[in-house]
Design a protein around this motif. Structure first.
Motif, mmCIF file in Angstrom:
data_model
loop_
_atom_site.group_PDB
_atom_site.id
_atom_site.type_symbol
_atom_site.label_atom_id
_atom_site.label_comp_id
_atom_site.label_asym_id
_atom_site.label_seq_id
_atom_site.Cartn_x
_atom_site.Cartn_y
_atom_site.Cartn_z
ATOM 1 N N GLU A 359 -43.100 126.080 58.550
ATOM 2 C CA GLU A 359 -41.889 125.318 58.016
ATOM 3 C C GLU A 359 -41.354 125.286 56.870
ATOM 4 O O GLU A 359 -40.629 125.531 55.665
ATOM 5 C CB GLU A 359 -41.849 124.463 57.965
ATOM 6 C CG GLU A 359 -42.599 122.893 58.032
ATOM 7 C CD GLU A 359 -44.228 123.199 58.518
ATOM 8 O OE1 GLU A 359 -45.025 122.069 58.580
ATOM 9 O OE2 GLU A 359 -44.592 124.675 58.874
ATOM 10 N N TYR A 360 -42.396 126.513 55.992
ATOM 11 C CA TYR A 360 -41.948 126.165 53.723
ATOM 12 C C TYR A 360 -42.382 127.659 53.787
ATOM 13 O O TYR A 360 -43.558 128.724 55.303
ATOM 14 C CB TYR A 360 -43.506 126.106 53.462
ATOM 15 C CG TYR A 360 -43.721 124.458 53.842
ATOM 16 C CD1 TYR A 360 -42.774 123.679 52.937
ATOM 17 C CD2 TYR A 360 -44.206 124.472 54.655
ATOM 18 C CE1 TYR A 360 -42.642 122.285 52.891
ATOM 19 C CE2 TYR A 360 -44.254 122.181 55.541
ATOM 20 C CZ TYR A 360 -43.154 121.558 54.637
ATOM 21 O OH TYR A 360 -43.345 120.461 54.237
ATOM 22 N N TYR A 386 -43.367 127.476 46.195
ATOM 23 C CA TYR A 386 -43.345 126.852 47.466
ATOM 24 C C TYR A 386 -42.201 126.078 47.828
ATOM 25 O O TYR A 386 -41.662 125.053 46.430
ATOM 26 C CB TYR A 386 -44.625 125.796 47.606
ATOM 27 C CG TYR A 386 -45.621 126.843 47.793
ATOM 28 C CD1 TYR A 386 -46.561 127.309 48.958
ATOM 29 C CD2 TYR A 386 -46.565 126.693 46.709
ATOM 30 C CE1 TYR A 386 -47.627 127.512 48.435
ATOM 31 C CE2 TYR A 386 -47.852 127.181 45.894
ATOM 32 C CZ TYR A 386 -48.562 127.934 47.857
ATOM 33 O OH TYR A 386 -49.511 128.750 47.872
ATOM 34 N N SER A 388 -39.159 124.649 51.390
ATOM 35 C CA SER A 388 -38.604 123.673 52.182
ATOM 36 C C SER A 388 -38.185 125.716 53.214
ATOM 37 O O SER A 388 -37.373 126.776 51.779
ATOM 38 C CB SER A 388 -38.155 123.523 53.016
ATOM 39 O OG SER A 388 -37.346 123.406 53.968
ATOM 40 N N GLU A 390 -35.892 125.448 55.201
ATOM 41 C CA GLU A 390 -34.994 125.551 56.162
ATOM 42 C C GLU A 390 -34.150 125.417 54.818
ATOM 43 O O GLU A 390 -32.802 125.634 55.247
ATOM 44 C CB GLU A 390 -34.947 124.248 56.469
ATOM 45 C CG GLU A 390 -33.634 123.807 57.465
ATOM 46 C CD GLU A 390 -33.845 122.327 57.407
ATOM 47 O OE1 GLU A 390 -32.603 121.117 58.255
ATOM 48 O OE2 GLU A 390 -35.064 121.390 57.575
ATOM 49 N N ASP A 391 -34.063 125.041 53.264
ATOM 50 C CA ASP A 391 -32.898 124.896 52.708
ATOM 51 C C ASP A 391 -33.494 125.112 51.899
ATOM 52 O O ASP A 391 -32.616 125.486 50.502
ATOM 53 C CB ASP A 391 -32.477 123.493 52.457
ATOM 54 C CG ASP A 391 -33.490 122.375 52.461
ATOM 55 O OD1 ASP A 391 -34.475 122.526 51.836
ATOM 56 O OD2 ASP A 391 -33.347 121.562 52.677
ATOM 57 N N ARG A 393 -35.161 124.089 49.445
ATOM 58 C CA ARG A 393 -35.627 122.640 48.422
ATOM 59 C C ARG A 393 -37.094 122.871 48.129
ATOM 60 O O ARG A 393 -38.084 122.787 48.252
ATOM 61 C CB ARG A 393 -35.695 121.133 49.492
ATOM 62 C CG ARG A 393 -35.478 120.623 48.091
ATOM 63 C CD ARG A 393 -35.109 118.600 48.793
ATOM 64 N NE ARG A 393 -33.437 118.839 49.584
ATOM 65 C CZ ARG A 393 -32.908 119.213 48.062
ATOM 66 N NH1 ARG A 393 -32.921 119.096 47.596
ATOM 67 N NH2 ARG A 393 -31.200 119.710 48.789
ATOM 68 N N THR A 395 -41.573 121.990 46.644
ATOM 69 C CA THR A 395 -41.947 121.053 47.103
ATOM 70 C C THR A 395 -43.494 121.021 46.651
ATOM 71 O O THR A 395 -43.727 120.142 46.002
ATOM 72 C CB THR A 395 -42.886 121.161 48.776
ATOM 73 O OG1 THR A 395 -42.828 123.016 48.628
ATOM 74 C CG2 THR A 395 -41.586 121.748 49.582
ATOM 75 N N THR A 420 -33.277 123.244 44.787
ATOM 76 C CA THR A 420 -33.491 123.905 45.651
ATOM 77 C C THR A 420 -34.445 125.295 44.732
ATOM 78 O O THR A 420 -33.688 124.861 43.842
ATOM 79 C CB THR A 420 -32.607 123.932 46.546
ATOM 80 O OG1 THR A 420 -31.286 125.012 45.536
ATOM 81 C CG2 THR A 420 -31.714 122.861 47.325
ATOM 82 N N ALA A 449 -36.396 132.078 52.209
ATOM 83 C CA ALA A 449 -34.983 130.834 52.794
ATOM 84 C C ALA A 449 -34.021 131.784 53.231
ATOM 85 O O ALA A 449 -33.241 130.448 54.336
ATOM 86 C CB ALA A 449 -35.164 130.020 52.241
#
Length: 472
Positions: A359-360, A386, A388, A390-391, A393, A395, A420, A449
């Motif tokens: 997921e990352y 690092y 996400s 999904e979008d 963003r 982390t 992001t 991503a």
């Protein structure tokens, strides 16, 4: 004997304790600040500032040594006594400023004594006096730990509390501990002409993830040995201390113990405060409120060993002081993005959360070929960002790179603002600067991503740009 009554009693006058007292008083509480010496903060006296002063001297020596790379011939002549005299001179000035701020506290605020709990809300002082407080903040800081085997060579031991008192630079230093402090001082000593070797029982440097740790290890070991997964045995020698390990034995004039700084809690009689303690004897506390269980007792700074850094100690002291004054109306506070920097050269840092899993995604830039870094003769290291999957963003991040302390701040701000990778790429990047290198890692994140760029559909560097990483 006297009994003092107050709303908030703060044990410890370091960074966290000073912040706790100040903010409790701002909330309208009566306060007492208890400390045995009121010497100043760890940062000013034996931590951040004197270590950076030593590093600054080492940087100056290295700049002269490296001048040949730019066609300038020079050779440093290092006066160890003068180096350490300057360290102490400016260190003492920083510490004097802290002590002056303590002297300016309202009359009657400071009690020079050691405190221990006699009962919840009741403190016994070594002067024979007592303090009865509606709430207590524990801000007793931490002290260097010297492992028991090293007691046999105690006359040759240095810690961060004694190394800056040396009259002259030693001929050799064995450094026990490859955390930020151990590596910073090891590299500084090496650059100032001291023979240095580092030993650590772990397999990582400075608390870094594997890739950044490996990069820092490759860079530093070009200059001095670093022995990982190694527990040397110390013994006395005629002129210092010897360390023996599998495959080697070496004598050092001094040993610098940088193997951790446990909290100063053992003398507080915490069991009489009625607190639940963890396996290390530290009160169990809520990181959002700094409250210990349901008690009107709060713990901040190095004493809780959660985030043992100056800026975190100041923030925690603020939260603890406000909540102690307002108890039982305790309020949670959102914590800032974790940020830890080792001031090696190149600097190393860990920012935010370092996740794993599908997921990352992780974008990387190699600073070994970055334009501005090459210009300055500092083309080493990497940065990993690092985000996400999904979008995109952000982390977290880990790096070992030139100007890493500045890159780390930019990334911490972006993570805390919940940006992001695409958001960051929409910001201005000047040319040529070290920060440009981050574009490569951010574009890498966007590609992984599946984020398209409206002005750059293929997400490649603009024509004529080096993208911050390749040659012009």
């Amino acid at each position: 004997m006297a009994t003092y009554t107050t709303d908030v009693a703060v044990i410890g006058a370091g960074t966290a304790g000073l912040a706790a007292e100040r903010h409790a008083r701002k909330e309208g509480a009566t306060t007492l600040l208890i400390d045995p010496v009121f010497a100043g903060t760890t940062c000013a006296t034996v931590g951040c500032m004197p270590s950076k002063l030593l590093i600054a001297a080492a940087d100056a020596a290295q700049a002269v040594r490296q001048a040949i790379d730019f066609g300038v011939t020079a050779e440093p002549v290092i006066d160890g006594r003068a180096v350490l005299e300057r360290v102490r001179l400016l260190r003492d000035d920083f510490a004097r400023g802290v002590r002056q701020s303590i002297e300016e506290l309202p009359k009657g605020t400071c009690l020079t004594a050691r405190a221990r709990f006699e009962a919840p809300g009741v403190l016994a002082l070594d002067t024979g006096d007592r303090v009865e407080a509606r709430a207590v903040v524990i801000a007793t800081g931490a002290s260097p730990a010297v492992p028991k085997p090293y007691e046999a060579v105690k006359d040759h031991i240095l810690t961060n509390e004694t190394i800056f008192e040396l009259e002259d630079l030693p001929e050799s230093v064995g450094v026990i501990g490859a955390g930020p402090l151990g590596l910073e001082l090891a590299q500084a000593m090496h650059r100032l002409g001291v023979r240095v070797e580092v030993f650590d029982a772990g397999d990582r440097l400075a608390g870094l993830p594997a890739e950044a740790s490996d990069a820092l290890h490759r860079i530093l070991t070009e200059s001095f040995p670093i022995h990982l997964d190694c527990k040397p045995d110390p013994s006395a020698s005629d002129t210092g201390a010897a360390l023996t390990w599998d495959g080697g034995k070496t004598r050092f004039e001094k040993l610098l113990i940088a193997a951790g700084r446990p909290p100063n809690l053992s003398a507080l009689d915490l069991e009489k405060a009625g607190l639940e303690l963890d396996d290390h004897g530290t009160p169990v506390f809520d990181p959002g409120t700094l409250q210990c269980g349901d008690a009107p007792i709060f713990i901040a700074g190095d004493a809780n060993h959660d985030r043992p850094l100056l800026h975190e100690a100041s923030d925690e002291g603020t939260v603890a002081g406000r909540n102690a004054a307002a108890w039982p109306d305790v309020r949670r506070t959102s914590r800032k993005v974790p940020l830890s920097i080792a001031f090696t050269r190149p600097e190393a840092a860990v920012i935010g959360a370092i996740p794993d899993g599908t997921e990352y995604v992780c974008g990387e830039v190699d600073y070994g070929n970055q334009g501005r870094a090459r210009v300055e003769g500092r083309a080493q290291g990497l940065a990993r960002i690092y985000a996400s999957a999904e979008d995109g963003r952000l982390t977290g991040a880990a790096l070992c790179a030139p100007s890493g302390e500045h890159l780390a701040h930019l990334l911490a701000w972006a993570i805390q603002c919940e940006m992001t990778a695409s958001d960051m790429l929409d910001l201005p990047f000047y040319h040529p600067v070290i920060e440009e290198g981050l574009q490569m890692a951010l574009r890498d994140v966007c590609r992984q991503a599946g984020l398209s760029r409206p002005w750059q559909r293929n997400d490649e560097p603009l024509p004529g740009s080096d993208g911050g990483a390749s040659e012009d």
